[in-house]
Design a protein around this motif. Structure first.
Motif, short mmCIF file in Angstrom:
data_model
loop_
_atom_site.label_atom_id
_atom_site.label_comp_id
_atom_site.label_asym_id
_atom_site.label_seq_id
_atom_site.Cartn_x
_atom_site.Cartn_y
_atom_site.Cartn_z
N ASP A 17 -16.63 -23.68 -22.75
CA ASP A 17 -16.35 -25.02 -22.20
C ASP A 17 -15.38 -24.91 -21.04
OD1 ASP A 17 -16.61 -28.06 -22.77
OD2 ASP A 17 -14.45 -27.68 -22.56
N CYS A 20 -11.78 -26.62 -21.69
CA CYS A 20 -11.00 -25.84 -22.67
C CYS A 20 -10.58 -24.50 -22.09
CB CYS A 20 -11.81 -25.64 -23.94
SG CYS A 20 -12.10 -27.15 -24.91
N ASP A 51 -18.99 -24.94 -29.75
CA ASP A 51 -19.14 -25.95 -28.71
C ASP A 51 -17.82 -26.67 -28.50
OD1 ASP A 51 -21.77 -25.25 -28.50
OD2 ASP A 51 -22.48 -26.81 -29.89
N ARG A 52 -17.26 -26.57 -27.29
CA ARG A 52 -16.00 -27.19 -26.90
C ARG A 52 -14.82 -26.66 -27.72
NH1 ARG A 52 -19.85 -30.90 -27.29
NH2 ARG A 52 -19.11 -31.52 -29.36
N ARG A 76 -11.84 -29.91 -27.75
CA ARG A 76 -11.91 -31.30 -27.28
C ARG A 76 -13.10 -31.96 -27.93
NH1 ARG A 76 -15.55 -32.66 -23.22
NH2 ARG A 76 -16.78 -30.90 -22.40
N SER A 78 -16.36 -34.59 -28.26
CA SER A 78 -17.53 -34.82 -27.42
C SER A 78 -17.28 -35.99 -26.48
CB SER A 78 -18.75 -35.12 -28.31
OG SER A 78 -19.88 -35.42 -27.51
N LYS A 81 -12.20 -35.85 -22.27
CA LYS A 81 -11.66 -34.92 -21.28
C LYS A 81 -10.32 -34.34 -21.68
CE LYS A 81 -14.02 -37.12 -17.36
NZ LYS A 81 -13.85 -37.75 -16.00
N VAL A 83 -7.90 -32.12 -23.78
CA VAL A 83 -7.96 -30.91 -24.60
C VAL A 83 -6.79 -30.92 -25.57
CG1 VAL A 83 -7.96 -28.40 -24.59
CG2 VAL A 83 -9.09 -29.68 -22.74
#
Length: 306
Positions: A17, A20, A51-52, A76, A78, A81, A83
């Motif tokens: 990501d 991140c 994911d993220r 973070r 879904s 923005k 983190v």
């Protein structure tokens, strides 16, 4: 969608990501807050855990933790923005110095490790031991002192004299004979001891292979009792490498009592003295012996007188 496509997506590594991965400063602040001052070193890399979800790695400059890294995981939500910090932990790297795998003390102990004052507890189910003679609190049902026979004797008005000694007497006799032990060597314990002694002082050792004879015919061998006495004894030769050790009867060394007989050192012959006869020695040598120079006669010598 086919099953192969589904499995391919399941095995696909998560993508890194961007937001991140850019949160390096946030990760460093978290690592410095968890560690001591000056311990967090240079930045190493970022790894995607999902994911993220990204983990940032920093070198650890603390002495004693060579190759370790501070790992700070950020994530973070879904469509978000911002983190956030997940966790901070110190993890070993690929070339980290690690402690050896922990082994229980009972498996680490080796012969000769015990010193003065050390205690070595024995497990209750140790295979090397088996129950010894300790006596029974309750006599067997068919014994002369059992409660069943005593009650029957009272009902039938019978009298009998028991010849079975009491439990206290049995314990006293057993203790006097050296038999009052809670546990004794089992058959497994005997085999383990025999294998250990055979390996240390047996027929296959280099010393035994070069020996002129075996211990079974050596006068320094002391016999031992029990079943192990058929194959082992104790060496009593102070010059032998096995002095005071349990040795196999097939063992041997150069100190065998009958290997060689020490020759006696030669003695010089006693001097012969003749005390019965006497040798005649002249006080002055004769003139014809050649050892006295010739000199002119004293009467014919001119002394220079007129």
């Amino acid at each position: 969608m086919s099953a192969a496509t589904t499995r391919s997506r399941a095995r696909r590594a998560p993508a890194l990501d961007r937001l991140c991965a850019e949160a390096v400063d946030l990760a460093r602040e978290a690592a410095e807050e968890a560690a001591a001052p000056g311990v967090v070193g240079e930045y190493v890399e970022a790894v995607a855990d999902g994911d993220r979800v990204v983990t940032h790695f920093f070198e650890c400059a603390e002495p004693g933790y060579r190759g370790w890294r501070w790992a700070v995981t950020v994530a973070r939500a879904s469509r978000a923005k911002a983190v956030t910090l997940d966790e901070t932990v110190l993890l070993p790297g690929p070339d980290a110095m690690l402690a050896p795998e922990w082994v229980p003390w009972s498996e680490r102990l080796r012969p000769g490790d015990m010193g003065p004052g050390d205690l070595l507890p024995t497990e209750a189910d140790d295979l090397r031991l088996e129950p010894g003679y300790t006596g029974e609190d309750v006599p067997p049902p068919d014994s002369a002192v059992s409660e069943e026979l005593t009650d029957r004797a009272d009902v039938e008005d019978a009298e009998f004299v028991t010849r079975t000694p009491s439990r206290g007497s049995i314990a006293a006799v057993a203790e006097e004979l050296g038999m009052r032990r809670a546990r004794v060597l089992s058959r497994y314990g005997l085999h383990v001891a025999a294998d250990r002694w055979e390996e240390a002082y047996g027929a296959k050792t280099p010393m035994a292979q070069a020996a002129p004879a075996s211990c079974v015919s050596c006068g320094f061998l002391m016999r031992i009792g029990g079943s192990l006495g058929q194959a082992f004894g104790v060496c009593a030769n102070e010059f032998s490498p096995a002095d005071g050790r349990v040795v196999s009867l097939d063992y041997g060394c150069g100190g065998h009592s009958e290997a060689a007989v020490m020759p006696k050192p030669p003695r010089p012959a006693a001097p012969v003295l003749d005390s019965m006869g006497a040798d005649e020695f002249p006080l002055r040598p004769s003139r014809d012996s050649g050892s006295v120079p010739e000199t002119p006669d004293a009467e014919a010598e001119d002394l220079g007188h007129s």
